[in-house]
Scaffold this active site. Structure first.
Site, PDB file in Angstrom:
ATOM      1  N   ASP A 124       0.928  -1.248  -0.054  1.00  0.00           N
ATOM      2  CA  ASP A 124       0.364  -0.101   0.000  1.00  0.00           C
ATOM      3  C   ASP A 124       0.948   1.260   0.051  1.00  0.00           C
ATOM      4  O   ASP A 124       2.293   1.050  -0.091  1.00  0.00           O
ATOM      5  CB  ASP A 124      -0.916  -0.245   0.861  1.00  0.00           C
TER       6      ASP A 124
ATOM      7  N   HIS B  44     -13.454  -0.793  -7.452  1.00  0.00           N
ATOM      8  CA  HIS B  44     -14.687   0.108  -7.511  1.00  0.00           C
ATOM      9  C   HIS B  44     -14.164   1.608  -6.869  1.00  0.00           C
ATOM     10  O   HIS B  44     -15.182   2.688  -7.038  1.00  0.00           O
ATOM     11  CB  HIS B  44     -15.702  -0.816  -6.058  1.00  0.00           C
TER      12      HIS B  44
END
Length: 354
Positions: free
Chosen positions: A223, A261
């Protein structure tokens, strides 16, 4: 005849008005729920042997000078929302309240708790953003969130650590629920793999659960640097800071759980291409955990999925996608095949093969 038709029309009109009133006051449900979590009603009931009277609850709330009638009205609404159950005690004087199944999701110490999700998503700034839905409908790339806050959501979270912590705790709560379902419903999906990178894996909740379930898999958390810096260490999980738009660590399998998304199709194609480059052609795959919308479906989860789509529209500029959308996206990224697998969650599992 005329009066009968008028009466029927009037009845329909009343129902329509009632439906609209419920929609107008939708925010009330969110904030009543937040209040319920903040003052710990569910936990108090659980710790009181699973049921409680109004007078007992008044004495146990972490508030001073509680107005019992005001509290009763709050409890009455929670009963209507099916969060609490209500019975009249044997003496027939006082009402006794207990937790319905939905109400148990508000317990703060429960593995299934959604309390962090409620607190994270109902914080003031995140509610304020919804006042800018109209401004987010333009043809440019600026989201309602950017219009409201002057920066995109990711930058906002980076520079507002307190709000970021609430948001992260909410995401972690949601992740625990989803990951448990994922590992039960799709156990065979993880068997036989030797290495996995959780791309955009946040604080590491998912990758830790995968490692515990499949200790033979070499697990990596990937990340942004500030996210990795705030994640917990684990002796058997490698933590790698980076940017998925630039590169992705190599592994047999890459996991994108509730990541795509958040992004436009163009961004997703870029991410997926980077993922395809990082996995072996013969044995590799990308596991995507995201909504697969059925727009015309009357399934009980359809509204929740459509709400998530509007959430993406407002906050990130991303979207929830139909099966056809996923097929087009994966083809554009160069994947030769894929399969979509429903699980017992709002999301589905999409396996993409290079």
């Amino acid at each position: 005849m005329g009066s009968s038709i008028d009466a029927e029309t009037h009845e329909v009109d009343i129902k329509d008005q009632a439906q609209l009133w419920n929609i107008i006051y939708g925010y009330a449900d969110s904030l009543v729920l937040r209040c319920t979590v903040e003052i710990g009603i569910a936990d108090i009931i659980k710790n009181n042997n699973g049921s409680i009277t109004l007078s007992e609850l008044v004495s146990k709330l972490p508030l001073s000078n509680v107005n019992s009638d005001n509290l009763y009205r709050l409890l009455r609404y929670l009963v209507h929302l099916n969060i609490l159950g209500q019975q009249t005690c044997a003496a027939g004087v006082d009402r006794v309240y207990s937790l319905k199944p939905v109400g148990t999701l508000l317990l703060k110490d429960s593995e299934r708790s959604m309390a962090p999700v409620i607190l994270g998503l109902s914080q003031k700034d995140f509610l304020f953003v919804w006042n800018f839905v109209k401004e987010g409908l333009g043809t440019g790339s600026t989201t309602a969130f950017e219009k409201a806050m002057g920066m995109d959501m990711w930058k906002y979270l980076e520079v507002n650590p307190n709000q970021s912590q609430l948001f992260d705790e909410g995401q972690a709560g949601e992740t625990r629920l989803l990951t448990k379902t994922l590992l039960v419903d799709c156990r065979d999906t993880f068997q036989g793999m030797d290495s996995l990178v959780d791309v955009g894996g946040g604080n590491g909740t998912t990758i830790k659960a995968i490692h515990e379930a499949f200790p033979h898999i070499k697990c990596t958390l990937y990340d942004l640097p500030h996210v990795i810096a705030n994640s917990d260490d684990h002796p058997n999980i490698l933590k790698v800071p980076g940017d998925m738009f630039m590169s992705v660590p190599s592994a047999q399998v890459l996991l994108l759980k509730c990541v795509l998304h958040d992004w436009t199709d163009e961004h997703c194609v870029n991410i997926l291409k980077k993922c395809k480059e990082a996995i072996p052609k013969e044995t590799g795959k990308v596991i995507i955990v995201d909504v697969a919308l059925e727009e015309e479906s009357e399934h009980e989860l359809t509204k929740a999925r459509l709400i998530l789509d509007i959430d993406m529209l407002v906050n990130t500029g991303g979207r929830e996608r139909t099966a056809e959308d996923w097929e087009n996206l994966l083809k554009r990224a160069g994947f030769r095949s894929h399969k979509i697998r429903p699980i017992r969650a709002i999301q589905s599992v999409i396996e993409a093969f290079p």
